[in-house]
Design an enzyme around this catalytic site. Structure first.
Site, mmCIF file in Angstrom:
data_model
loop_
_atom_site.group_PDB
_atom_site.id
_atom_site.type_symbol
_atom_site.label_atom_id
_atom_site.label_comp_id
_atom_site.label_asym_id
_atom_site.label_seq_id
_atom_site.Cartn_x
_atom_site.Cartn_y
_atom_site.Cartn_z
ATOM 1 N N LYS A 109 -11.318 -6.349 -2.077
ATOM 2 C CA LYS A 109 -12.757 -6.785 -1.224
ATOM 3 C C LYS A 109 -13.982 -6.701 -1.898
ATOM 4 O O LYS A 109 -14.720 -5.845 -1.526
ATOM 5 C CB LYS A 109 -12.594 -5.836 -0.032
ATOM 6 C CG LYS A 109 -11.517 -5.917 1.050
ATOM 7 C CD LYS A 109 -11.543 -5.742 2.462
ATOM 8 C CE LYS A 109 -10.453 -6.003 2.994
ATOM 9 N NZ LYS A 109 -9.208 -5.476 2.700
ATOM 10 N N LEU A 110 -14.017 -7.548 -3.133
ATOM 11 C CA LEU A 110 -15.171 -7.670 -3.851
ATOM 12 C C LEU A 110 -16.338 -7.754 -3.063
ATOM 13 O O LEU A 110 -16.616 -8.665 -2.079
ATOM 14 C CB LEU A 110 -14.822 -8.339 -5.008
ATOM 15 C CG LEU A 110 -13.872 -8.000 -5.900
ATOM 16 C CD1 LEU A 110 -13.456 -9.551 -6.550
ATOM 17 C CD2 LEU A 110 -14.150 -7.203 -6.814
ATOM 18 N N ALA A 111 -17.608 -7.205 -3.122
ATOM 19 C CA ALA A 111 -18.751 -7.410 -2.799
ATOM 20 C C ALA A 111 -19.901 -6.918 -3.775
ATOM 21 O O ALA A 111 -20.600 -6.034 -3.577
ATOM 22 C CB ALA A 111 -18.909 -6.702 -1.353
ATOM 23 N N ASP A 151 0.819 -1.215 -0.144
ATOM 24 C CA ASP A 151 -0.137 0.077 -0.072
ATOM 25 C C ASP A 151 0.856 1.274 0.079
ATOM 26 O O ASP A 151 1.603 1.593 1.074
ATOM 27 C CB ASP A 151 -0.719 0.146 1.285
ATOM 28 C CG ASP A 151 -1.769 -1.387 1.410
ATOM 29 O OD1 ASP A 151 -2.535 -1.629 0.242
ATOM 30 O OD2 ASP A 151 -2.003 -1.649 2.433
ATOM 31 N N PRO A 194 4.365 -9.716 15.169
ATOM 32 C CA PRO A 194 4.373 -10.680 14.336
ATOM 33 C C PRO A 194 4.636 -12.019 14.959
ATOM 34 O O PRO A 194 5.172 -12.269 16.339
ATOM 35 C CB PRO A 194 6.025 -10.441 13.846
ATOM 36 C CG PRO A 194 6.126 -8.927 14.087
ATOM 37 C CD PRO A 194 5.342 -8.581 15.226
ATOM 38 N N ILE A 249 -22.555 -8.673 -7.377
ATOM 39 C CA ILE A 249 -22.992 -9.773 -7.834
ATOM 40 C C ILE A 249 -21.915 -10.743 -8.685
ATOM 41 O O ILE A 249 -20.678 -9.874 -9.253
ATOM 42 C CB ILE A 249 -24.061 -9.651 -8.830
ATOM 43 C CG1 ILE A 249 -23.831 -8.494 -9.971
ATOM 44 C CG2 ILE A 249 -25.287 -8.911 -7.997
ATOM 45 C CD1 ILE A 249 -24.904 -8.245 -11.211
ATOM 46 N N GLY A 250 -22.090 -11.851 -8.876
ATOM 47 C CA GLY A 250 -20.951 -12.577 -9.631
ATOM 48 C C GLY A 250 -20.431 -12.144 -10.771
ATOM 49 O O GLY A 250 -19.246 -11.797 -10.990
ATOM 50 N N SER A 268 -9.845 -6.707 11.016
ATOM 51 C CA SER A 268 -8.800 -6.433 12.178
ATOM 52 C C SER A 268 -9.119 -4.946 12.695
ATOM 53 O O SER A 268 -8.515 -4.996 13.879
ATOM 54 C CB SER A 268 -7.326 -6.209 11.594
ATOM 55 O OG SER A 268 -7.451 -5.118 10.521
ATOM 56 N N LYS A 278 0.529 -8.682 -1.700
ATOM 57 C CA LYS A 278 -0.948 -8.198 -1.723
ATOM 58 C C LYS A 278 -0.999 -6.680 -2.232
ATOM 59 O O LYS A 278 -0.583 -6.070 -1.671
ATOM 60 C CB LYS A 278 -1.741 -8.364 -0.272
ATOM 61 C CG LYS A 278 -3.014 -8.042 -0.347
ATOM 62 C CD LYS A 278 -3.716 -8.150 0.924
ATOM 63 C CE LYS A 278 -3.807 -7.005 1.709
ATOM 64 N NZ LYS A 278 -4.548 -6.058 1.273
#
Ligand code: BMP
Length: 230
Positions: free
Chosen positions: A71-73, A12, A189, A75-76, A127, A38
């Site tokens: 962070k997909l949310a 990030d 950690p 419809i398919g 988190s 990521k």
């Protein structure tokens, strides 16, 4: 080549940098010491060209986890449209929210990913403290959705190890557990691994350090000790 690291570096970028150069520097310094990387919206919204993602994914070694966290949310069908360009540029793991459910949602995304040698990771708890306001009340349900969909992994918080323990007990070895929340968010950690996670997602503690490689080496050492004891 260092095998067995449990670190996934969250790339990030801070304000005021060329985002691709910034990522490439960190990737080149750490790629032989980590399990993967990521990327997410803080990087993607600042790209000049999606083609830059190919440069970045090539710089990560071939067998690294290359995770896209939008962070997909949705419809398919729409989620499939969103992941396609990233698959084209070499990324192979995708994070979606589990609360949207399986039918016409996660199942469509998961089928598309599997056809393209890519894997689904779902979020079952987060988190930050707000996760207890709704998500944490339904973790078991979210796990059921994730397992029924056939998710490769789930995200659960290093900041609340009791949730990780609950998730591990519930899913056994059916999915990996990936845990963010280390460093600035409060967990140390190794905390998540001790509670049963497979990977720790770590961003600023590594990326904002003046010597990311050294920090990664130190975290790998910490990770090896609880694993030996466990
Ligand atoms: P950091 O280690 O700098 O706090 O970064 C954590 C990373 O993990 C960020 O990329 C964030 O989007 C992600 N993350 C999180 O912090 N908590 C969650 O519950 C889920 C996440 O994906």
């Amino acid at each position: 080549m260092y095998y067995g690291s449990r670190i996934i570096v969250a790339l990030d970028p801070p304000d005021g940098v060329n985002v691709i150069d910034w990522c490439l520097n960190i990737v080149r310094e750490t790629r032989d010491l980590v399990a993967g990387y990521k990327i997410g919206l803080p990087l993607v919204v600042r790209l000049n060209s999606m083609e830059d993602l190919s440069i970045l994914s090539k710089a990560m070694d071939g067998d690294r986890l290359k995770i896209v966290d939008l962070k997909l949310a949705d419809i398919g069908n729409i989620m499939v449209s969103a992941v396609k360009p990233f698959i084209h540029h070499g990324f192979n793991y995708f994070i979606a929210h589990s609360f949207i459910g399986c039918r016409d949602g996660l199942d469509v995304l998961n089928s598309f990913l599997r056809e393209n040698n890519a894997w689904l990771i779902t979020v079952v708890s987060m988190s930050h403290r707000g996760s207890v306001e709704a998500m944490d009340d339904v973790v078991e349900k979210l796990l059921e959705i994730s397992v029924n969909t056939g998710a490769w992994g789930v995200v659960a918080p290093a900041t609340r190890p009791e949730i990780i323990r609950f998730v591990r007990k519930h899913i056994g070895s059916r999915a990996k557990i990936l845990s963010p929340g280390i460093g600035p968010q409060g967990a140390r950690p190794g905390d998540a691994l001790m509670a049963g996670a497979d990977y720790e997602i770590i961003g600023r503690m590594i990326t904002r350090s003046s010597d990311p490689r050294h920090v990664v080496e130190e975290i790998n050492k910490i990770h090896e000790s609880p694993l030996r004891e466990g």
